[in-house]
Design a protein around this motif. Structure first.
Motif, mmCIF file in Angstrom:
data_model
loop_
_atom_site.group_PDB
_atom_site.id
_atom_site.type_symbol
_atom_site.label_atom_id
_atom_site.label_comp_id
_atom_site.label_asym_id
_atom_site.label_seq_id
_atom_site.Cartn_x
_atom_site.Cartn_y
_atom_site.Cartn_z
ATOM 1 N N UNK A 55 -5.043 -3.652 2.206
ATOM 2 C CA UNK A 55 -4.996 -2.534 3.162
ATOM 3 C C UNK A 55 -3.892 -1.554 2.768
ATOM 4 N N UNK A 56 -4.144 -0.284 2.999
ATOM 5 C CA UNK A 56 -3.209 0.768 2.595
ATOM 6 C C UNK A 56 -1.820 0.568 3.189
ATOM 7 N N UNK A 57 -1.743 0.116 4.450
ATOM 8 C CA UNK A 57 -0.436 -0.052 5.093
ATOM 9 C C UNK A 57 0.400 -1.123 4.390
ATOM 10 N N UNK A 58 -0.217 -2.262 4.057
ATOM 11 C CA UNK A 58 0.503 -3.331 3.365
ATOM 12 C C UNK A 58 0.910 -2.923 1.957
ATOM 13 N N UNK A 59 0.030 -2.221 1.292
ATOM 14 C CA UNK A 59 0.306 -1.745 -0.058
ATOM 15 C C UNK A 59 1.465 -0.753 -0.043
ATOM 16 N N UNK A 60 1.463 0.161 0.912
ATOM 17 C CA UNK A 60 2.523 1.166 1.023
ATOM 18 C C UNK A 60 3.877 0.513 1.291
ATOM 19 N N UNK A 61 3.895 -0.473 2.182
ATOM 20 C CA UNK A 61 5.144 -1.173 2.489
ATOM 21 C C UNK A 61 5.662 -1.932 1.274
ATOM 22 N N UNK A 67 10.285 -0.288 -4.661
ATOM 23 C CA UNK A 67 11.034 0.860 -5.154
ATOM 24 C C UNK A 67 12.475 0.822 -4.676
ATOM 25 N N UNK A 68 12.699 0.374 -3.443
ATOM 26 C CA UNK A 68 14.070 0.305 -2.933
ATOM 27 C C UNK A 68 14.899 -0.735 -3.679
ATOM 28 N N UNK A 69 14.261 -1.744 -4.219
ATOM 29 C CA UNK A 69 14.970 -2.794 -4.945
ATOM 30 C C UNK A 69 15.044 -2.549 -6.444
ATOM 31 N N UNK A 70 14.431 -1.469 -6.928
ATOM 32 C CA UNK A 70 14.469 -1.142 -8.346
ATOM 33 C C UNK A 70 15.711 -0.310 -8.624
ATOM 34 N N UNK A 80 11.290 6.180 0.839
ATOM 35 C CA UNK A 80 10.871 6.468 2.213
ATOM 36 C C UNK A 80 9.364 6.330 2.321
ATOM 37 N N UNK A 81 8.906 5.855 3.475
ATOM 38 C CA UNK A 81 7.483 5.691 3.735
ATOM 39 C C UNK A 81 7.065 6.663 4.830
ATOM 40 N N UNK A 82 6.014 7.428 4.545
ATOM 41 C CA UNK A 82 5.480 8.374 5.533
ATOM 42 C C UNK A 82 3.993 8.126 5.692
ATOM 43 N N UNK A 83 3.512 8.218 6.936
ATOM 44 C CA UNK A 83 2.082 8.063 7.216
ATOM 45 C C UNK A 83 1.498 9.434 7.514
ATOM 46 N N UNK A 84 0.355 9.694 6.945
ATOM 47 C CA UNK A 84 -0.344 10.954 7.181
ATOM 48 C C UNK A 84 -1.823 10.639 7.379
ATOM 49 N N UNK A 88 -0.879 7.077 3.156
ATOM 50 C CA UNK A 88 0.571 6.909 3.174
ATOM 51 C C UNK A 88 1.167 7.551 1.940
ATOM 52 N N UNK A 89 2.437 7.951 2.081
ATOM 53 C CA UNK A 89 3.212 8.448 0.952
ATOM 54 C C UNK A 89 4.483 7.636 0.867
ATOM 55 N N UNK A 90 4.825 7.179 -0.331
ATOM 56 C CA UNK A 90 6.122 6.567 -0.582
ATOM 57 C C UNK A 90 6.862 7.559 -1.459
#
Length: 133
Positions: A55-61, A67-70, A80-84, A88-90
């Motif tokens: 699912x897109x939500x799980x993939x985005x998270x 990315x935050x841990x890289x 940052x995660x944004x829903x549209x 989603x956009x990361x």
């Protein structure tokens, strides 16, 4: 000459300030012109387009967390995660502007970059996205 040393010659501060103003005035349009919006970056041809059954939500998270841990240069970038709507956009910013965008919708992830990103950094981001698929 004082004790065998050459006396320093001083340059007027007003002439230096004037020159710095000229340089700043010339550089400002170039710096502002190079800032791209999220919309402009995500409208570019994707660097990579990948399919996923998650699912897109799980993939985005997952992408955001990865990315935050890289780390680049010893420090991690706060993604940052944004829903549209249903997508989603990361975003991974550099200063005030985003430079890396993962666009996630049902079944697909597209990876976009602003100009000037090194290839090794793009590959590292791509590897982290693939780990989430």
């Amino acid at each position: 000459m004082l004790l065998g040393f050459v006396e320093p010659k001083f340059v007027s501060c007003t002439s230096l300030e004037s020159e710095m103003r000229k340089v700043c005035f010339l550089l400002l349009p170039m710096l502002l012109g190079s800032c791209a919006s999220v919309g402009e970056i995500s409208q570019k041809q994707p660097y990579a387009a990948l399919d996923s059954s998650k699912p897109a939500s799980l993939l985005a998270e997952c992408i955001r967390d990865t990315w935050q841990n890289t780390k680049f240069g010893g420090t991690a970038v706060a993604a940052q995660l944004q829903k549209s709507g249903e997508s989603y956009l990361v975003l991974a910013p550099a200063g005030a502007t985003p430079v890396e965008v993962a666009k996630i919708s049902s079944g697909t992830v597209s990876l976009h970059f602003a100009g000037g990103i090194f290839e090794w950094r793009k590959q590292k981001r791509l590897e982290s996205v693939k780990a989430c698929l």
